[in-house]
Design a protein around this motif. Structure first.
Motif, mmCIF file in Angstrom:
data_model
loop_
_atom_site.group_PDB
_atom_site.id
_atom_site.type_symbol
_atom_site.label_atom_id
_atom_site.label_comp_id
_atom_site.label_asym_id
_atom_site.label_seq_id
_atom_site.Cartn_x
_atom_site.Cartn_y
_atom_site.Cartn_z
ATOM 1 N N ASP A 1 124.167 -1.610 133.573
ATOM 2 C CA ASP A 1 123.420 -2.859 133.406
ATOM 3 C C ASP A 1 122.049 -2.784 134.065
ATOM 4 O O ASP A 1 121.070 -3.340 133.556
ATOM 5 C CB ASP A 1 124.209 -4.033 133.987
ATOM 6 N N ARG B 1 119.836 -1.051 131.579
ATOM 7 C CA ARG B 1 119.569 -1.875 130.397
ATOM 8 C C ARG B 1 118.677 -3.060 130.740
ATOM 9 O O ARG B 1 117.947 -3.572 129.878
ATOM 10 C CB ARG B 1 120.881 -2.329 129.771
ATOM 11 N N ASN C 1 115.074 -3.322 129.807
ATOM 12 C CA ASN C 1 114.737 -3.708 128.428
ATOM 13 C C ASN C 1 113.953 -2.614 127.697
ATOM 14 O O ASN C 1 112.860 -2.860 127.173
ATOM 15 C CB ASN C 1 113.944 -5.027 128.417
ATOM 16 N N ILE D 1 117.248 3.897 123.495
ATOM 17 C CA ILE D 1 117.872 4.853 124.407
ATOM 18 C C ILE D 1 118.178 6.137 123.658
ATOM 19 O O ILE D 1 118.869 6.125 122.623
ATOM 20 C CB ILE D 1 119.170 4.291 125.011
ATOM 21 N N GLY E 1 120.517 -1.966 120.595
ATOM 22 C CA GLY E 1 121.951 -2.058 120.773
ATOM 23 C C GLY E 1 122.778 -1.442 119.671
ATOM 24 O O GLY E 1 124.013 -1.515 119.699
#
Length: 275
Positions: A68, A71, A74, A78, A90
């Motif tokens: 987290d 992530r 932002n 990835i 995502g």
């Protein structure tokens, strides 16, 4: 090499040893989900976005280990598993995995050698352990004793293997199996990574740029410290090595910045006028 950047840039950041601290010779009992970027790095990513730049995480980690705290930066996307996976907004838009027979053969050799080896998928990391060993040296891994136990919904979706140099020698034998079927990478200390043939972070960078509709690598930057970053650094216009980087990484860099403990990524972003 770009000395300053007044237009939109695309940046690719390694994680361990680049955005967060990492000691390749001290991995036992480490919770890699608990590692977070510094406040300076978090602030810098916000400034990149405000300036219209796009920042990608480009890591050897599988998606399940993109914590987290990472992530929360932002990122625009990835590149995971050392180039084998590309995630945008995502959604996995590309994923390379080993052929199942290659995973099965490597697992057989590992079992015969009685050693610990990590087989990575985006959903989980499997610690293939000798019979009788039910606890892995890495927190969060699933202990298994055969390739069959690594199947998810009947499929082997392994995209990377982590093994020590000494154990690699024990499973390689002299039949060319490793050289024939894998890309081998030195990630520091005794750690080695095996990826599918033809796959490295440079491939992931190229796929990300293609997804963005970018032609060529103008106004692209890569930040890394270890052997699995070499493909990424070769694929971008401007290669940045961390102060703590391996010598071979510094040797190909356009700029060597501060070490990770002193937020070298932020130093470099300022140096190039990105933030």
């Amino acid at each position: 090499m770009i000395d300053a950047c007044s237009e939109s840039a695309v940046l690719f950041f390694d994680v361990d040893g680049t955005l967060t601290s990492f000691d390749p010779d001290d991995m036992t009992d480490k919770d890699f989900n608990a590692i977070h970027p510094s406040k300076a790095v978090v602030d810098a990513f916000g400034r990149l976005r405000n300036a219209g730049h796009q920042a990608f995480i480009c890591t050897g980690r599988p998606l399940w280990l993109i914590a987290d705290g990472l992530r929360a930066l932002n990122p625009a996307g990835i590149v995971a598993m050392a180039g084998a996976t590309l995630e945008i907004e995502g959604r996995v838009v590309h994923e390379d995995c080993f052929d199942e027979d290659i995973v099965e053969e490597l697992a057989r050799r590992v079992v015969d050698a009685g050693i610990e080896v990590f087989f990575e998928s985006n959903a989980a990391t499997f610690a293939l352990e000798p019979v009788g060993v039910e606890c892995s040296s890495l927190i969060g891994t699933s202990v298994v004793h055969s390739a069959e136990e690594m199947r998810v919904e009947g499929r082997l979706r392994v995209g990377k293997v982590c093994i020590t140099a000494g154990d690699l020698a024990r499973v390689a034998s002299d039949d060319g199996f490793i050289d024939r079927e894998f890309e081998l990478c030195n990630t520091g200390g005794q750690n080695r990574e095996l990826s599918p043939r033809g796959i490295d972070k440079g491939v992931g960078v190229a796929r990300a740029l293609a997804y963005l509709g970018r032609e060529g690598n103008a106004r692209t930057f890569g930040f890394g410290d270890s052997g699995n970053d070499l493909g990424m650094l070769a694929a971008v216009e401007t290669a940045v090595a961390m102060g703590n980087a391996m010598p071979e990484v510094k040797a190909v860099a356009d700029y060597v910045t501060d070490d990770v403990a002193h937020d070298g990524t932020v130093t470099a972003m300022r140096h190039f006028g990105l933030i």
